[in-house]
Scaffold this motif. Structure first.
Motif, PDB file in Angstrom:
ATOM      1  N   MET A   1       0.780  -1.174   0.029  1.00 10.71           N
ATOM      2  CA  MET A   1      -0.016  -0.005   0.081  1.00 10.71           C
ATOM      3  C   MET A   1       1.064   1.307  -0.094  1.00 10.71           C
ATOM      4  O   MET A   1       2.065   1.523   0.942  1.00 10.71           O
ATOM      5  N   SER A   2       0.491   2.180  -0.935  1.00  8.44           N
ATOM      6  CA  SER A   2       1.433   3.477  -0.899  1.00  8.44           C
ATOM      7  C   SER A   2       1.290   4.262   0.289  1.00  8.44           C
ATOM      8  O   SER A   2       0.192   4.043   1.295  1.00  8.44           O
ATOM      9  N   ALA A   3       2.061   5.243   0.543  1.00  9.52           N
ATOM     10  CA  ALA A   3       2.194   6.140   1.506  1.00  9.52           C
ATOM     11  C   ALA A   3       0.773   7.089   1.535  1.00  9.52           C
ATOM     12  O   ALA A   3       0.007   7.188   2.349  1.00  9.52           O
ATOM     13  N   ARG A   4       0.629   7.335   0.321  1.00  6.89           N
ATOM     14  CA  ARG A   4      -0.810   7.880   0.155  1.00  6.89           C
ATOM     15  C   ARG A   4      -2.119   7.479   0.523  1.00  6.89           C
ATOM     16  O   ARG A   4      -3.141   7.949   1.305  1.00  6.89           O
ATOM     17  N   ARG A   5      -2.201   6.095  -0.051  1.00  5.08           N
ATOM     18  CA  ARG A   5      -3.332   5.366   0.816  1.00  5.08           C
ATOM     19  C   ARG A   5      -3.222   4.966   1.898  1.00  5.08           C
ATOM     20  O   ARG A   5      -4.445   5.254   2.722  1.00  5.08           O
ATOM     21  N   LYS A   6      -2.121   4.843   2.797  1.00  2.00           N
ATOM     22  CA  LYS A   6      -2.078   4.580   4.073  1.00  2.00           C
ATOM     23  C   LYS A   6      -2.634   5.911   4.842  1.00  2.00           C
ATOM     24  O   LYS A   6      -3.532   6.021   5.816  1.00  2.00           O
ATOM     25  N   TRP A   7      -2.159   7.181   4.290  1.00  7.85           N
ATOM     26  CA  TRP A   7      -2.619   8.363   5.065  1.00  7.85           C
ATOM     27  C   TRP A   7      -4.320   8.640   4.656  1.00  7.85           C
ATOM     28  O   TRP A   7      -4.925   8.845   5.814  1.00  7.85           O
ATOM     29  N   PHE A   8      -4.830   8.170   3.638  1.00  6.67           N
ATOM     30  CA  PHE A   8      -6.204   8.399   3.530  1.00  6.67           C
ATOM     31  C   PHE A   8      -6.917   7.306   4.283  1.00  6.67           C
ATOM     32  O   PHE A   8      -7.906   7.606   4.723  1.00  6.67           O
ATOM     33  N   ALA A   9      -6.510   6.183   4.472  1.00  6.75           N
ATOM     34  CA  ALA A   9      -6.996   5.120   5.355  1.00  6.75           C
ATOM     35  C   ALA A   9      -6.832   5.606   6.798  1.00  6.75           C
ATOM     36  O   ALA A   9      -8.013   5.444   7.408  1.00  6.75           O
TER      37      ALA A   9
END
Length: 76
Positions: A1-9
């Motif tokens: 999972m990308s850092a951006r997806r982790k942030w949004f999650a």
């Protein structure tokens, strides 16, 4: 999972937790008066239950409605 997806999650989880906490903190009927407070939209007939103890209020096109939690007579 990308850092951006982790942030949004993580953001989505935080929003959900705050939302659940707000609902759990709501007091309907009003613990001070025992009334159920609502707003009747005079344009479209929608009824919206509100929690006046947390500052919710009727909007410009709405009329306030209040009734006892025992279900007897409504007041305005």
């Amino acid at each position: 999972m990308s850092a951006r997806r982790k942030w949004f999650a993580a953001l989505a989880v935080m929003v959900a937790v705050v939302g659940i906490g707000s609902v759990a903190n709501a007091s309907i009927p009003n613990s001070g008066t025992g009334l159920i407070n609502a707003c009747y939209n005079t344009d479209n007939g929608a009824l919206r239950v509100i929690d006046t103890q947390i500052g919710q209020a009727c909007r410009g096109v709405e009329q306030p409605l209040n009734w006892p939690s025992s279900g007897s007579r409504a007041t305005s």
